[in-house]
Design a protein around this motif. Structure first.
Motif, PDB file in Angstrom:
ATOM      1  N   SER A  37      66.707 -17.437   5.811  1.00 34.77           N
ATOM      2  CA  SER A  37      67.310 -16.586   6.832  1.00 34.77           C
ATOM      3  C   SER A  37      66.467 -16.595   8.110  1.00 34.77           C
ATOM      4  CB  SER A  37      67.411 -15.160   6.273  1.00 34.77           C
ATOM      5  OG  SER A  37      67.878 -14.267   7.232  1.00 34.77           O
ATOM      6  N   ALA A  38      67.136 -16.777   9.235  1.00 30.32           N
ATOM      7  CA  ALA A  38      66.538 -16.784  10.589  1.00 30.32           C
ATOM      8  C   ALA A  38      65.739 -18.048  10.886  1.00 30.32           C
ATOM      9  CB  ALA A  38      65.677 -15.551  10.861  1.00 30.32           C
ATOM     10  N   LEU A  40      66.668 -20.964  11.839  1.00 33.42           N
ATOM     11  CA  LEU A  40      67.098 -21.676  13.047  1.00 33.42           C
ATOM     12  C   LEU A  40      66.865 -20.882  14.325  1.00 33.42           C
ATOM     13  CD1 LEU A  40      70.305 -23.436  11.787  1.00 33.42           C
ATOM     14  CD2 LEU A  40      68.089 -24.442  12.327  1.00 33.42           C
ATOM     15  N   SER A  41      66.661 -19.592  14.189  1.00 33.54           N
ATOM     16  CA  SER A  41      66.308 -18.760  15.339  1.00 33.54           C
ATOM     17  C   SER A  41      64.815 -18.881  15.649  1.00 33.54           C
ATOM     18  CB  SER A  41      66.688 -17.310  15.024  1.00 33.54           C
ATOM     19  OG  SER A  41      66.401 -16.454  16.098  1.00 33.54           O
ATOM     20  N   LEU A  42      64.009 -19.073  14.599  1.00 34.04           N
ATOM     21  CA  LEU A  42      62.549 -19.106  14.741  1.00 34.04           C
ATOM     22  C   LEU A  42      62.003 -20.523  14.955  1.00 34.04           C
ATOM     23  CD1 LEU A  42      61.825 -16.628  11.809  1.00 34.04           C
ATOM     24  CD2 LEU A  42      61.593 -16.122  14.245  1.00 34.04           C
ATOM     25  N   PRO A  44      62.886 -23.157  16.736  1.00 30.50           N
ATOM     26  CA  PRO A  44      62.751 -23.760  18.075  1.00 30.50           C
ATOM     27  C   PRO A  44      61.474 -23.364  18.819  1.00 30.50           C
ATOM     28  CG  PRO A  44      64.997 -23.007  17.740  1.00 30.50           C
ATOM     29  CD  PRO A  44      64.185 -22.454  16.589  1.00 30.50           C
ATOM     30  N   CYS A  70      74.317 -23.687   8.889  1.00 28.53           N
ATOM     31  CA  CYS A  70      74.178 -23.771  10.354  1.00 28.53           C
ATOM     32  C   CYS A  70      73.326 -24.970  10.763  1.00 28.53           C
ATOM     33  CB  CYS A  70      73.610 -22.461  10.912  1.00 28.53           C
ATOM     34  SG  CYS A  70      74.803 -21.081  10.819  1.00 28.53           S
ATOM     35  N   TYR A  73      75.577 -27.722  10.967  1.00 19.78           N
ATOM     36  CA  TYR A  73      76.292 -27.693  12.255  1.00 19.78           C
ATOM     37  C   TYR A  73      75.410 -28.247  13.389  1.00 19.78           C
ATOM     38  CZ  TYR A  73      79.823 -24.561  10.098  1.00 19.78           C
ATOM     39  OH  TYR A  73      80.805 -23.998   9.322  1.00 19.78           O
ATOM     40  N   VAL A  74      74.097 -28.001  13.332  1.00 22.80           N
ATOM     41  CA  VAL A  74      73.186 -28.582  14.330  1.00 22.80           C
ATOM     42  C   VAL A  74      73.356 -30.097  14.350  1.00 22.80           C
ATOM     43  CG1 VAL A  74      70.763 -29.099  14.861  1.00 22.80           C
ATOM     44  CG2 VAL A  74      71.417 -26.765  14.222  1.00 22.80           C
TER      45      VAL A  74
ATOM     46  N   ALA B  11      78.316 -21.944  15.848  1.00 18.59           N
ATOM     47  CA  ALA B  11      77.686 -23.067  15.104  1.00 18.59           C
ATOM     48  C   ALA B  11      76.254 -22.768  14.651  1.00 18.59           C
ATOM     49  CB  ALA B  11      77.749 -24.360  15.894  1.00 18.59           C
ATOM     50  N   TYR B  12      75.342 -22.542  15.596  1.00 12.90           N
ATOM     51  CA  TYR B  12      73.948 -22.240  15.254  1.00 12.90           C
ATOM     52  C   TYR B  12      73.332 -21.481  16.422  1.00 12.90           C
ATOM     53  CZ  TYR B  12      73.218 -26.538  17.977  1.00 12.90           C
ATOM     54  OH  TYR B  12      73.233 -27.499  18.951  1.00 12.90           O
ATOM     55  N   PRO B  13      72.233 -20.781  16.174  1.00  7.75           N
ATOM     56  CA  PRO B  13      71.694 -19.924  17.236  1.00  7.75           C
ATOM     57  C   PRO B  13      70.800 -20.678  18.202  1.00  7.75           C
ATOM     58  CG  PRO B  13      70.428 -19.616  15.233  1.00  7.75           C
ATOM     59  CD  PRO B  13      71.532 -20.583  14.888  1.00  7.75           C
ATOM     60  N   ASN B  14      70.670 -20.145  19.389  1.00  6.04           N
ATOM     61  CA  ASN B  14      69.572 -20.541  20.271  1.00  6.04           C
ATOM     62  C   ASN B  14      68.298 -19.849  19.814  1.00  6.04           C
ATOM     63  OD1 ASN B  14      71.067 -22.218  21.894  1.00  6.04           O
ATOM     64  ND2 ASN B  14      70.555 -21.177  23.799  1.00  6.04           N
ATOM     65  N   LYS B  15      67.174 -20.304  20.350  1.00  6.89           N
ATOM     66  CA  LYS B  15      65.864 -19.733  20.013  1.00  6.89           C
ATOM     67  C   LYS B  15      65.845 -18.209  20.166  1.00  6.89           C
ATOM     68  CE  LYS B  15      61.204 -19.773  22.014  1.00  6.89           C
ATOM     69  NZ  LYS B  15      60.346 -20.454  22.998  1.00  6.89           N
ATOM     70  N   GLY B  16      65.442 -17.549  19.107  1.00  7.73           N
ATOM     71  CA  GLY B  16      65.301 -16.095  19.146  1.00  7.73           C
ATOM     72  C   GLY B  16      66.606 -15.329  19.100  1.00  7.73           C
ATOM     73  N   GLU B  17      67.725 -16.029  18.917  1.00  6.76           N
ATOM     74  CA  GLU B  17      69.029 -15.356  18.928  1.00  6.76           C
ATOM     75  C   GLU B  17      69.785 -15.635  17.625  1.00  6.76           C
ATOM     76  OE1 GLU B  17      70.865 -14.966  22.820  1.00  6.76           O
ATOM     77  OE2 GLU B  17      69.534 -16.535  23.533  1.00  6.76           O
ATOM     78  N   THR B  19      73.916 -16.280  15.524  1.00 10.74           N
ATOM     79  CA  THR B  19      75.346 -16.583  15.615  1.00 10.74           C
ATOM     80  C   THR B  19      76.118 -15.280  15.353  1.00 10.74           C
ATOM     81  OG1 THR B  19      75.546 -17.265  13.285  1.00 10.74           O
ATOM     82  CG2 THR B  19      74.952 -18.989  14.873  1.00 10.74           C
ATOM     83  N   ALA B  38      70.576 -15.368  11.450  1.00 12.16           N
ATOM     84  CA  ALA B  38      69.563 -14.488  12.062  1.00 12.16           C
ATOM     85  C   ALA B  38      70.015 -13.045  12.183  1.00 12.16           C
ATOM     86  CB  ALA B  38      69.081 -15.000  13.414  1.00 12.16           C
TER      87      ALA B  38
END
Lengths: 248, 248
Positions: A37-38, A40-42, A44, A70, A73-74, B11-17, B19, B38
């Motif tokens: 969990s998280a 893909l948010s962390l 980058p 996800c 999906y990237v 699809a997928y999150p940006n950094k720190g964010e 979906t 996230a």
């Protein structure tokens, strides 16, 4: 090789953090170990996710694979945008529905990790054995510069209860990244997970140099886990945390 | 009622964010709408996840349910710790494997949302209709203070292509939270998703007051989506972002 902790919580993340996910980098090869969990948010903060060259999963519980869909999906979006050309290889135990989901069209490709059979992942060598988690789950060994004087070894426990087979698997590793979901007083009360004292015992009996505790519980004071491991293990004990980097 | 955007990426999150994930609060009732990547890392900024009273899902694609399994662990762990006593009701379309996964032991309970049949969710009333996304997906209407002069309505499009049935479903809503996955020039090139211009058209034809664009793509300049919607819609257009709060 460089180990970066992306997420270190069991079950679900604390605010602003993530569950199991670790980035291993060596000679330009970027391997993700677990995709919780998280993730893909962390991630980058350290690496654009489309730059990953491989993903290794120990098993298919949600706190280890929450962001797998996800991440697929990237690879779809970035392939469609002509940013990347190759599918992401995703390695995991070859059991049932969980394994089937590793392959997503031509964007990610599931590849079975067969315990006892080493795999070359770019410049790294990966070994695995089944541990003791109730459902099929792997302990993972990653070796850089294998067979040279510069050889270094990371072992990751996966989620597991006490399993004497892990002692020989871990023997001599430079770093053991080990789950410690339980305080010592809960030993035996939640099967398939280690207490911090058992993590320390595994580190001590296998003669590893550095123990990194991870996969933390959501109760008690997690600093106590370090004390419990240190009461058994005579090497260096560290606590995983988001952003922790260890050069192995 | 108060709408808080937790995550707004497709699809997928940006950094720190994150979906898709939105928190709807009214009279002490806490409803999560979608549970994307996230979500559980970001939600505690606004609400401890164990304080949720319900979860509504439009469909079962990964960017809308990535954190569902870990949310189920939230309810398991907090039940075992005697912090909470009631299972989390999880509402979604009643189709196949996705729906089966909404129920997790006694910790979360899957409940089918039947299009055309209103459901009382605490102090809120929920209506739904199928939209046009390729797999069964719902547009969701949430009404507070139903049948009183203080009645307020939020409509969420779910993921959808252009669907004339949405115009009457959205009619007169105070806020339309609408996916806009595509720039106008890509109209028709990705089925099951709206362009920003189509989101504006839906808002204009249904006479809603405020349009909130969400479910953003990972290419182009997303501010252009706002301009494309505003070229059609004469009301107020806003862009979703993590932490955006709208009192409806």
């Amino acid at each position: 090789m460089l180990l970066t902790v992306i997420g270190c919580w069991g079950a679900y993340p604390n605010k602003g953090e993530g569950t199991s996910a670790y980035l291993i980098q060596h000679e330009g090869f970027n391997l993700l170990l677990e995709c919780g969990s998280a993730c893909l948010s962390l991630l980058p903060e350290y690496l654009p996710p489309e730059k990953l060259n491989g993903l290794v999963l120990s098993h298919y519980h949600s706190d280890h694979i929450a962001d797998l869909g996800c991440l697929q999906y990237v690879f779809r979006v970035n392939t469609e945008l002509d940013i990347i050309t190759d599918p992401l290889p995703v390695y995991g135990p070859g059991s049932g529905e969980g394994f089937q989901k590793l392959t997503y069209c031509d964007y990610t490709k599931g590849i079975e990790l067969v315990p006892g059979t080493p795999r070359q992942l770019g410049p790294l060598v990966c070994h695995s054995i089944f541990n003791s988690h109730g459902e099929p789950c792997l302990a993972i060994k990653i070796i850089s510069n294998a067979g040279t004087p510069a050889e270094r070894t990371l072992v990751y426990s996966g989620d597991t209860g006490w399993d004497s087979g892990l002692v020989s698997f871990c023997r001599g590793a430079d770093v053991l990244l080990c789950e410690s979901s339980l305080y010592n007083k809960f030993e035996g009360m939640l099967s398939g997970h280690l207490t911090a004292g058992q993590a320390g015992k595994l580190a001590e009996e296998s003669g590893i140099k550095t123990l990194v505790l991870t996969h933390f519980p959501h109760y008690g004071r997690i600093d106590d886990l370090k004390k419990e491991a240190e009461s058994v293990f005579t090497g260096r004990t560290m606590m995983a945390r988001s952003g922790l980097k260890i050069e192995i």
